[in-house]
Write a protein that holds these residues in place. Structure first.
Motif, PDB file in Angstrom:
ATOM      1  N   MET A 110       0.851  -1.180   0.000  1.00 58.06           N
ATOM      2  CA  MET A 110       0.000   0.000   0.000  1.00 58.06           C
ATOM      3  C   MET A 110       0.890   1.235   0.000  1.00 58.06           C
ATOM      4  O   MET A 110       1.878   1.305   0.708  1.00 58.06           O
ATOM      5  N   VAL A 156       0.600   5.594   0.133  1.00 54.27           N
ATOM      6  CA  VAL A 156      -0.324   6.617   0.594  1.00 54.27           C
ATOM      7  C   VAL A 156       0.273   8.002   0.352  1.00 54.27           C
ATOM      8  O   VAL A 156       1.495   8.175   0.347  1.00 54.27           O
ATOM      9  N   GLU A 193      -1.319  -1.102   7.586  1.00 51.78           N
ATOM     10  CA  GLU A 193      -2.287  -0.851   6.516  1.00 51.78           C
ATOM     11  C   GLU A 193      -3.696  -0.613   7.047  1.00 51.78           C
ATOM     12  O   GLU A 193      -4.395   0.272   6.556  1.00 51.78           O
ATOM     13  N   THR A 234      -3.862   2.816   8.558  1.00 53.61           N
ATOM     14  CA  THR A 234      -3.753   3.808   7.483  1.00 53.61           C
ATOM     15  C   THR A 234      -5.074   3.932   6.747  1.00 53.61           C
ATOM     16  O   THR A 234      -5.526   5.043   6.435  1.00 53.61           O
ATOM     17  N   GLN A 235      -5.728   2.810   6.483  1.00 55.90           N
ATOM     18  CA  GLN A 235      -7.036   2.835   5.816  1.00 55.90           C
ATOM     19  C   GLN A 235      -8.053   3.582   6.680  1.00 55.90           C
ATOM     20  O   GLN A 235      -8.850   4.367   6.169  1.00 55.90           O
ATOM     21  N   GLU A 236      -7.998   3.383   7.986  1.00 53.44           N
ATOM     22  CA  GLU A 236      -8.892   4.106   8.889  1.00 53.44           C
ATOM     23  C   GLU A 236      -8.612   5.606   8.820  1.00 53.44           C
ATOM     24  O   GLU A 236      -9.536   6.419   8.804  1.00 53.44           O
ATOM     25  N   GLU A 258     -10.184   7.021   5.717  1.00 53.94           N
ATOM     26  CA  GLU A 258     -11.638   7.132   5.846  1.00 53.94           C
ATOM     27  C   GLU A 258     -12.066   8.210   6.827  1.00 53.94           C
ATOM     28  O   GLU A 258     -13.132   8.806   6.665  1.00 53.94           O
ATOM     29  N   GLU A 262      -4.982   6.596  -1.068  1.00 49.22           N
ATOM     30  CA  GLU A 262      -4.098   5.490  -1.399  1.00 49.22           C
ATOM     31  C   GLU A 262      -3.577   5.776  -2.797  1.00 49.22           C
ATOM     32  O   GLU A 262      -4.348   5.998  -3.724  1.00 49.22           O
TER      33      GLU A 262
END
Length: 67
Positions: A1, A3, A44, A47-49, A52, A61
Motif C-alpha cells: 500500500m 499513501v 495498513e 492507514t485505511q482508517e 476514511e 491510497e
C-alpha cells in the motif's frame, strides 16, 4: 500500500497522526505528511482508517502507475 497526503486539502486536524503515528506526522506548520509513501503491512489497517476518517479527505491510497 502506498499513501499520499494532498497538501492543498489538509487543514492540520491531526486525525491521521492520532490513528497511525507510524505512518503520518505533522510538519512544523501543523499539516500532515506521510513519513514514507510505502506503508508497512502491519499499519495498513490503521492507514485505511486514517484515509476514511480524514475530515478534509486529504489522504489517498496512491495508485501504482503501470510501467
Amino acid at each position: 500500500m502506498r499513501v499520499s497526503v494532498d497538501d492543498q486539502r489538509c487543514r492540520g486536524h491531526g486525525v491521521c497522526v492520532t490513528l497511525c503515528p507510524e505512518v503520518f506526522t505533522l510538519t512544523d506548520d501543523g499539516y500532515a505528511v506521510a513519513i514514507s509513501s510505502d506503508v508497512p503491512a502491519e499499519f495498513e489497517a490503521a492507514t485505511q482508517e486514517a484515509i476514511e476518517c480524514c475530515p478534509e479527505q486529504a489522504i489517498s491510497e496512491a495508485k501504482d502507475q503501470p510501467h
